[in-house]
Scaffold this motif. Structure first.
Motif, PDB file in Angstrom:
ATOM      1  N   SER A 273       4.644   8.722  10.258  1.00 17.28           N
ATOM      2  CA  SER A 273       5.443   8.954   9.046  1.00 17.28           C
ATOM      3  C   SER A 273       6.721   8.130   9.065  1.00 17.28           C
ATOM      4  O   SER A 273       7.178   7.651   8.022  1.00 17.28           O
ATOM      5  CB  SER A 273       5.790  10.442   8.921  1.00 17.28           C
ATOM      6  OG  SER A 273       4.633  11.191   8.697  1.00 17.28           O
ATOM      7  N   ALA A 274       7.300   7.955  10.257  1.00 16.20           N
ATOM      8  CA  ALA A 274       8.515   7.135  10.376  1.00 16.20           C
ATOM      9  C   ALA A 274       8.230   5.692   9.979  1.00 16.20           C
ATOM     10  O   ALA A 274       9.052   5.050   9.309  1.00 16.20           O
ATOM     11  CB  ALA A 274       9.056   7.199  11.795  1.00 16.20           C
ATOM     12  N   THR A 275       7.059   5.186  10.352  1.00 14.92           N
ATOM     13  CA  THR A 275       6.687   3.819   9.978  1.00 14.92           C
ATOM     14  C   THR A 275       6.499   3.714   8.474  1.00 14.92           C
ATOM     15  O   THR A 275       6.884   2.717   7.858  1.00 14.92           O
ATOM     16  CB  THR A 275       5.422   3.380  10.732  1.00 14.92           C
ATOM     17  OG1 THR A 275       5.693   3.434  12.145  1.00 14.92           O
ATOM     18  CG2 THR A 275       4.989   1.973  10.354  1.00 14.92           C
ATOM     19  N   VAL A 276       5.934   4.738   7.861  1.00 17.17           N
ATOM     20  CA  VAL A 276       5.777   4.765   6.402  1.00 17.17           C
ATOM     21  C   VAL A 276       7.151   4.670   5.744  1.00 17.17           C
ATOM     22  O   VAL A 276       7.356   3.868   4.824  1.00 17.17           O
ATOM     23  CB  VAL A 276       5.043   6.041   5.938  1.00 17.17           C
ATOM     24  CG1 VAL A 276       5.143   6.212   4.424  1.00 17.17           C
ATOM     25  CG2 VAL A 276       3.598   6.008   6.380  1.00 17.17           C
ATOM     26  N   ARG A 277       8.095   5.485   6.208  1.00 14.92           N
ATOM     27  CA  ARG A 277       9.445   5.447   5.631  1.00 14.92           C
ATOM     28  C   ARG A 277      10.069   4.063   5.805  1.00 14.92           C
ATOM     29  O   ARG A 277      10.755   3.562   4.903  1.00 14.92           O
ATOM     30  CB  ARG A 277      10.308   6.541   6.244  1.00 14.92           C
ATOM     31  CG  ARG A 277       9.893   7.935   5.782  1.00 14.92           C
ATOM     32  CD  ARG A 277      10.869   9.020   6.214  1.00 14.92           C
ATOM     33  NE  ARG A 277      10.949   9.180   7.660  1.00 14.92           N
ATOM     34  CZ  ARG A 277      10.126   9.920   8.394  1.00 14.92           C
ATOM     35  NH1 ARG A 277       9.140  10.578   7.820  1.00 14.92           N
ATOM     36  NH2 ARG A 277      10.292  10.016   9.695  1.00 14.92           N
TER      37      ARG A 277
ATOM     38  N   GLU B  72       0.445  11.758   4.197  1.00 18.59           N
ATOM     39  CA  GLU B  72      -0.786  11.249   3.585  1.00 18.59           C
ATOM     40  C   GLU B  72      -0.849   9.726   3.671  1.00 18.59           C
ATOM     41  O   GLU B  72      -1.900   9.155   3.974  1.00 18.59           O
ATOM     42  CB  GLU B  72      -0.873  11.699   2.130  1.00 18.59           C
ATOM     43  CG  GLU B  72      -1.080  13.190   1.953  1.00 18.59           C
ATOM     44  CD  GLU B  72      -0.920  13.631   0.523  1.00 18.59           C
ATOM     45  OE1 GLU B  72      -1.797  14.379   0.050  1.00 18.59           O
ATOM     46  OE2 GLU B  72       0.081  13.250  -0.128  1.00 18.59           O
ATOM     47  N   ILE B  73       0.277   9.087   3.431  1.00 17.18           N
ATOM     48  CA  ILE B  73       0.332   7.623   3.507  1.00 17.18           C
ATOM     49  C   ILE B  73       0.133   7.178   4.943  1.00 17.18           C
ATOM     50  O   ILE B  73      -0.603   6.222   5.222  1.00 17.18           O
ATOM     51  CB  ILE B  73       1.667   7.095   2.938  1.00 17.18           C
ATOM     52  CG1 ILE B  73       1.794   7.467   1.454  1.00 17.18           C
ATOM     53  CG2 ILE B  73       1.771   5.580   3.124  1.00 17.18           C
ATOM     54  CD1 ILE B  73       3.190   7.250   0.879  1.00 17.18           C
ATOM     55  N   ALA B  74       0.751   7.882   5.887  1.00 15.43           N
ATOM     56  CA  ALA B  74       0.609   7.554   7.309  1.00 15.43           C
ATOM     57  C   ALA B  74      -0.855   7.632   7.727  1.00 15.43           C
ATOM     58  O   ALA B  74      -1.350   6.756   8.450  1.00 15.43           O
ATOM     59  CB  ALA B  74       1.462   8.498   8.151  1.00 15.43           C
ATOM     60  N   GLN B  75      -1.538   8.660   7.272  1.00  9.54           N
ATOM     61  CA  GLN B  75      -2.955   8.804   7.610  1.00  9.54           C
ATOM     62  C   GLN B  75      -3.764   7.642   7.028  1.00  9.54           C
ATOM     63  O   GLN B  75      -4.625   7.080   7.701  1.00  9.54           O
ATOM     64  CB  GLN B  75      -3.479  10.133   7.086  1.00  9.54           C
ATOM     65  CG  GLN B  75      -4.881  10.439   7.537  1.00  9.54           C
ATOM     66  CD  GLN B  75      -5.320  11.832   7.127  1.00  9.54           C
ATOM     67  OE1 GLN B  75      -4.683  12.503   6.327  1.00  9.54           O
ATOM     68  NE2 GLN B  75      -6.437  12.274   7.680  1.00  9.54           N
ATOM     69  N   ALA B  76      -3.475   7.259   5.792  1.00 10.77           N
ATOM     70  CA  ALA B  76      -4.197   6.156   5.153  1.00 10.77           C
ATOM     71  C   ALA B  76      -3.944   4.826   5.864  1.00 10.77           C
ATOM     72  O   ALA B  76      -4.851   4.002   5.989  1.00 10.77           O
ATOM     73  CB  ALA B  76      -3.799   6.047   3.684  1.00 10.77           C
ATOM     74  N   LEU B  77      -2.711   4.624   6.337  1.00 13.11           N
ATOM     75  CA  LEU B  77      -2.350   3.369   6.994  1.00 13.11           C
ATOM     76  C   LEU B  77      -2.599   3.388   8.498  1.00 13.11           C
ATOM     77  O   LEU B  77      -2.517   2.348   9.143  1.00 13.11           O
ATOM     78  CB  LEU B  77      -0.875   3.043   6.729  1.00 13.11           C
ATOM     79  CG  LEU B  77      -0.509   2.640   5.312  1.00 13.11           C
ATOM     80  CD1 LEU B  77       0.996   2.457   5.183  1.00 13.11           C
ATOM     81  CD2 LEU B  77      -1.234   1.359   4.918  1.00 13.11           C
TER      82      LEU B  77
ATOM     83  N   VAL C  91       0.840  -1.200   0.000  1.00 15.43           N
ATOM     84  CA  VAL C  91       0.000   0.000   0.000  1.00 15.43           C
ATOM     85  C   VAL C  91       0.873   1.248   0.000  1.00 15.43           C
ATOM     86  O   VAL C  91       0.633   2.190  -0.768  1.00 15.43           O
ATOM     87  CB  VAL C  91      -0.972  -0.007   1.209  1.00 15.43           C
ATOM     88  CG1 VAL C  91      -1.664   1.341   1.361  1.00 15.43           C
ATOM     89  CG2 VAL C  91      -1.994  -1.121   1.065  1.00 15.43           C
ATOM     90  N   ALA C  92       1.906   1.260   0.831  1.00 14.33           N
ATOM     91  CA  ALA C  92       2.800   2.423   0.896  1.00 14.33           C
ATOM     92  C   ALA C  92       3.469   2.680  -0.451  1.00 14.33           C
ATOM     93  O   ALA C  92       3.547   3.832  -0.906  1.00 14.33           O
ATOM     94  CB  ALA C  92       3.845   2.222   1.994  1.00 14.33           C
TER      95      ALA C  92
END
Length: 75
Positions: A50-54, A41-46, A27-28
């Motif tokens: 933001s660190a986890t998204v990265r 935006e990805i963090a909000q969706a997941l 998904v990311a």
């Protein structure tokens, strides 16, 4: 190799690559590279930071790089 056979091999390889990353990583990657969303935006969706998204993106890239390298060696 016929076109039909080549398409089947490509499809099988594509599924294999998708199977090596987690759903969150997939998904990311899609949100970043196909929908051009930023970390927040990805963090909000997941529902994560933001660190986890990265981290998801980094791990997915590493897994895809390794998989591409493995597929190249087999060809």
């Amino acid at each position: 190799m016929t076109s039909l056979h080549r398409d089947a091999v490509t499809e099988r390889r594509g599924r294999g690559v998708a199977d090596i990353v987690t759903l969150e990583q997939r998904v990311a990657v899609v949100l970043r590279h196909l929908l051009d969303q930023d970390d927040q935006e990805i963090a909000q969706a997941l529902g994560c930071s933001s660190a986890t998204v990265r981290s998801h993106l980094s791990q997915a890239r590493a897994a895809l790089r390794l998989s591409a390298h493995t597929l190249t060696e087999r060809s």
